[in-house]
Write a protein that holds these residues in place. Sequence first.
Motif, PDB file in Angstrom:
ATOM      1  N   SER A 148       0.681  -2.983   9.071  1.00  0.00           N
ATOM      2  CA  SER A 148       0.747  -2.240   7.810  1.00  0.00           C
ATOM      3  C   SER A 148       1.661  -1.014   7.888  1.00  0.00           C
ATOM      4  CB  SER A 148      -0.653  -1.820   7.381  1.00  0.00           C
ATOM      5  OG  SER A 148      -1.262  -1.032   8.397  1.00  0.00           O
TER       6      SER A 148
ATOM      7  N   ALA B 116       5.728  -5.976   2.693  1.00  0.00           N
ATOM      8  CA  ALA B 116       6.541  -7.142   3.043  1.00  0.00           C
ATOM      9  C   ALA B 116       7.903  -7.132   2.359  1.00  0.00           C
ATOM     10  CB  ALA B 116       5.781  -8.422   2.689  1.00  0.00           C
TER      11      ALA B 116
ATOM     12  N   ASP C  21       1.058  -9.007  10.143  1.00  0.00           N
ATOM     13  CA  ASP C  21       0.555  -8.227   9.008  1.00  0.00           C
ATOM     14  C   ASP C  21       0.335  -6.763   9.412  1.00  0.00           C
ATOM     15  OD1 ASP C  21      -0.144  -7.907   6.365  1.00  0.00           O
ATOM     16  OD2 ASP C  21      -2.274  -8.348   6.703  1.00  0.00           O
TER      17      ASP C  21
END
Length: 239
Positions: free
Chosen positions: A195, A199, A193
């Motif tokens: 940043s 995604a 995850d």
Amino acid sequence: MTSPTHKRVLLKVSGEALMGMRDYGLDTKTLKAIAQDVREVVALGVEVCLVIGGGNIFRGVSGAASGMDRVQADGMGMLATVMNALAMQNALEQEGVPTRVQSAIPLASLCEPFIRRRAIRHMEKGRVVIFAAGTGNPYFTTDTAAALRAAEMDCDALLKGTQVDGIYSADPRKNPQAERYETLTYLDVLARDLSVMDAAAISLARENKLPIIVFNIHEPGAFTAVMKGEGRFTTVIEH
């Protein structure tokens, strides 16, 4: 002169990157510095296109969070990217770089409509193409638009100019212990995850085997250095 590592690339610049030290809007010195770096890359013989965010003026997600209709808010965000694209076009042309702005939303009096073949032809002639208005659709970020346009333009790589010199496990400006990565896979970015991009953008790049290179857009000459395989950056590829 060192040969460039890629022949055609897309550079994604966030709207926030254009603020410089300001809290809002555009910083002309920052625009000029980025334009000069792009000029040097074009001089290397690299075909360049850009996608610029609009967060320095208006961010659709923030507008929706404060109660606005998401579709309306995203429409405003797309218009903000057009303003930034026109500002970057002006900065590039002041540096002697021929430039075209193509918008996913028809704005005939300001810029060309997005036409893939025309954009490719512009780049083949040495012009820098700036893609504005994201994908032209709500619910999609400019990161996703950058991955989409890079795939459509048959780019060799997607470059993300950020505030730091690569991808870290956390924001190094807030956490000095954050780990910096030299290379990652697309799945690493999604699983951890990280940043750096949303995604959808990472997945689109993965599907099209499009390398993502993350570097510090504010480091003078960083874009040029990356194109020579020098400097500090993180590469996201499929091992």
